[in-house]
Motif scaffolding. Structure first.
Motif, short mmCIF file in Angstrom:
data_model
loop_
_atom_site.label_atom_id
_atom_site.label_comp_id
_atom_site.label_asym_id
_atom_site.label_seq_id
_atom_site.Cartn_x
_atom_site.Cartn_y
_atom_site.Cartn_z
N LEU A 1 0.86 -0.79 0.00
CA LEU A 1 0.27 0.34 0.39
C LEU A 1 0.72 1.44 0.14
O LEU A 1 0.41 2.07 -1.18
N TYR A 2 1.61 1.46 0.40
CA TYR A 2 2.44 2.66 0.82
C TYR A 2 3.69 2.83 -0.07
O TYR A 2 4.08 3.46 -0.91
N PHE A 3 3.88 1.54 -1.02
CA PHE A 3 4.75 1.50 -2.64
C PHE A 3 3.95 1.99 -3.85
O PHE A 3 3.99 2.09 -4.37
N HIS B 1 6.16 1.23 -10.07
CA HIS B 1 4.52 0.36 -10.29
C HIS B 1 4.66 -1.25 -10.12
O HIS B 1 3.53 -1.49 -10.74
N GLU B 2 5.99 -1.43 -11.24
CA GLU B 2 6.17 -2.48 -11.52
C GLU B 2 6.23 -3.86 -10.15
O GLU B 2 5.50 -4.46 -10.42
N ILE B 3 6.32 -3.01 -9.42
CA ILE B 3 7.09 -4.15 -8.16
C ILE B 3 5.07 -4.88 -7.68
O ILE B 3 5.35 -6.06 -7.09
N PRO B 4 4.95 -3.59 -7.02
CA PRO B 4 3.01 -4.29 -6.39
C PRO B 4 2.74 -5.46 -7.76
O PRO B 4 2.01 -6.32 -7.54
N GLN B 5 2.87 -5.26 -9.02
CA GLN B 5 1.59 -5.71 -10.39
C GLN B 5 2.49 -7.17 -9.89
O GLN B 5 1.77 -7.58 -10.44
N GLU B 6 4.28 -7.09 -10.38
CA GLU B 6 4.63 -8.06 -10.71
C GLU B 6 4.17 -9.20 -9.54
O GLU B 6 4.03 -10.11 -9.41
N PHE C 1 0.51 8.70 6.48
CA PHE C 1 1.43 8.19 5.41
C PHE C 1 1.62 7.96 3.79
O PHE C 1 2.65 8.16 3.40
N GLN C 2 0.34 7.80 3.52
CA GLN C 2 -0.44 7.50 2.44
C GLN C 2 0.74 8.91 1.36
O GLN C 2 1.13 8.60 0.24
N LEU C 3 -0.01 10.20 1.81
CA LEU C 3 0.74 11.28 1.49
C LEU C 3 1.87 11.50 1.41
O LEU C 3 2.25 11.83 0.52
N LEU C 4 2.48 11.55 2.32
CA LEU C 4 3.82 11.36 3.34
C LEU C 4 4.45 10.36 1.52
O LEU C 4 5.24 11.15 0.86
N PHE C 5 4.25 8.90 1.16
CA PHE C 5 5.27 8.55 0.10
C PHE C 5 4.29 8.92 -1.35
O PHE C 5 5.65 8.71 -2.05
N ILE C 6 3.99 9.47 -1.41
CA ILE C 6 2.84 10.25 -2.85
C ILE C 6 4.54 10.99 -2.88
O ILE C 6 4.76 11.50 -3.79
N LEU C 7 3.87 12.38 -1.91
CA LEU C 7 4.98 13.33 -1.68
C LEU C 7 6.08 12.75 -2.16
O LEU C 7 7.80 13.62 -2.63
N LEU C 8 6.75 11.73 -1.32
CA LEU C 8 8.08 10.97 -1.84
C LEU C 8 8.65 10.83 -2.66
O LEU C 8 9.86 10.95 -3.65
N GLY C 9 7.69 10.15 -3.26
CA GLY C 9 7.69 10.08 -4.82
C GLY C 9 8.06 10.63 -5.75
O GLY C 9 8.99 10.93 -6.83
#
Length: 250
Positions: free
Chosen positions: A38-40, A145-150, A231-239
Motif C-alpha cells: 500500500l505504501y509502495f 509501479h511494476e513491483i506491486p503488479q509483479e 502516511f499515504q500522502l507522505l509517500f506520494i510526496l516522497l515519490g
C-alpha cells in the motif's frame, strides 16, 4: 545513438528482473505484505505523476512546444491504456465464470501482463531518445509501479497451479517483452521523424491513467484513519520529491 541503445536495453532489462520480486512476497506475512504494498503504491502515484509533470511535459514543451496535437497524444495514451486494461479485465471476468478452467486463467494473465510489459519497453525507449535523465526518471517510475503488479501476477500464476520455479520463469518471459518493445521503438525511430515525442506524450497519458485509475483508488481501500492517510500522502510526496531530485542531474 549507441549510448541510447545501451541505456535503454539496460533499463528494460532491470525492469524485466522485477518479475522475480514475487518470490520475496512468499517470505512475508500477508498483513505485513499488504501494508508494504500500500505504501509502495502511494510512492508509485507520486513517482508516475512526478515523472509526467516534472520531466515529460517540460521536455516536450521545451523542444517542441505544447499544442493541440501534443494534447491529443496525451489523451490517446489515456485511451490506449483504458482499452488495454478493459481487454485484460474482460478476459479475467470471462474466465472467472469458468473457474474449473484454471490453466487458461494463467495464460490470459501472462498475455495481459506481456502486453503491458511491451508498452513499458516502448515508454522507456521513447524516454531515453529524448534525453538520458528523462529516460532514467521514466525507468524508475516504471520500476516503482511494476513491483506491486509483479507480486500480484506471481500470485495469480501460483493460484492457477504453476510451481514456484515455473511461475517465476513464465513471469520473467512475459517481462522480457519490454525488451522487444524497446528494440522495436528504437528501430522505428530511425525511420519515423519525431516518433519519440509522440510516444513520450502517449506514455505520459498512460502514466496519468495508471496513477489516477488504478493506483489512487487502491489507496481508498482498507484502513481509514488519519495516520494511515498521512502516511499515504507522505509517500506520494516522497515519490514526487524523488522525481524532482532527478532534475539536478539534467
Amino acid at each position: 545513438m549507441n549510448v541510447i541503445w545501451l541505456y535503454t536495453l539496460g533499463g528494460v532489462f532491470i525492469v524485466s528482473l522485477i518479475s522475480f520480486v514475487g518470490v520475496l512476497a512468499l517470505a512475508m506475512k500477508k498483513e505485513k505484505l499488504e501494508h508494504f504494498l500500500l505504501y509502495f503504491v502511494s510512492f508509485s502515484v507520486g513517482a508516475l505523476l512526478g515523472d509526467v509533470f516534472i520531466h515529460i511535459i517540460p521536455h516536450i514543451t521545451e523542444e517542441h512546444g505544447f499544442n493541440l496535437q501534443t494534447g491529443l497524444y496525451f489523451l490517446l495514451g489515456i485511451v490506449v491504456f483504458f482499452v488495454v486494461e478493459k481487454f485484460i479485465h474482460w478476459h479475467h471476468c470471462h474466465k472467472a465464470e469458468h473457474e474449473h478452467t484454471i490453466k487458461p486463467l494463467a495464460y490470459t494473465n501472462l498475455i495481459g501482463d506481456g502486453l503491458h510489459n511491451l508498452l513499458d519497453g516502448v515508454i522507456i525507449a521513447s524516454s531515453f531518445m529524448v534525453s538520458v535523465p528523462v529516460g532514467i526518471a521514466t525507468t524508475l517510475a516504471v520500476i516503482f509501479h511494476e513491483i506491486p503488479q509483479e507480486i500480484g501476477d506471481f500470485g495469480v500464476l501460483l493460484y492457477a497451479g504453476f510451481k514456484k520455479k515455473t511461475a517465476l520463469l513464465f513471469n520473467f518471459a512475459s517481462a522480457l517483452l519490454a525488451v522487444v518493445g524497446a528494440v522495436l521503438t528504437l528501430l522505428l525511430a530511425q525511420h519515423i521523424h519525431g516518433l519519440e515525442v509522440i510516444l513520450l506524450a502517449v506514455a505520459g497519458g498512460g502514466f496519468i491513467y495508471i496513477a489516477g485509475s488504478d493506483l489512487i483508488p487502491e489507496l481508498h481501500k482498507g484502513e481509514c484513519t488519519r495516520c494511515h492517510a498521512a502516511f499515504q500522502l507522505l509517500f506520494i510526496l516522497l515519490g514526487m520529491a524523488v522525481m524532482a531530485g532527478l532534475v539536478l542531474f539534467e
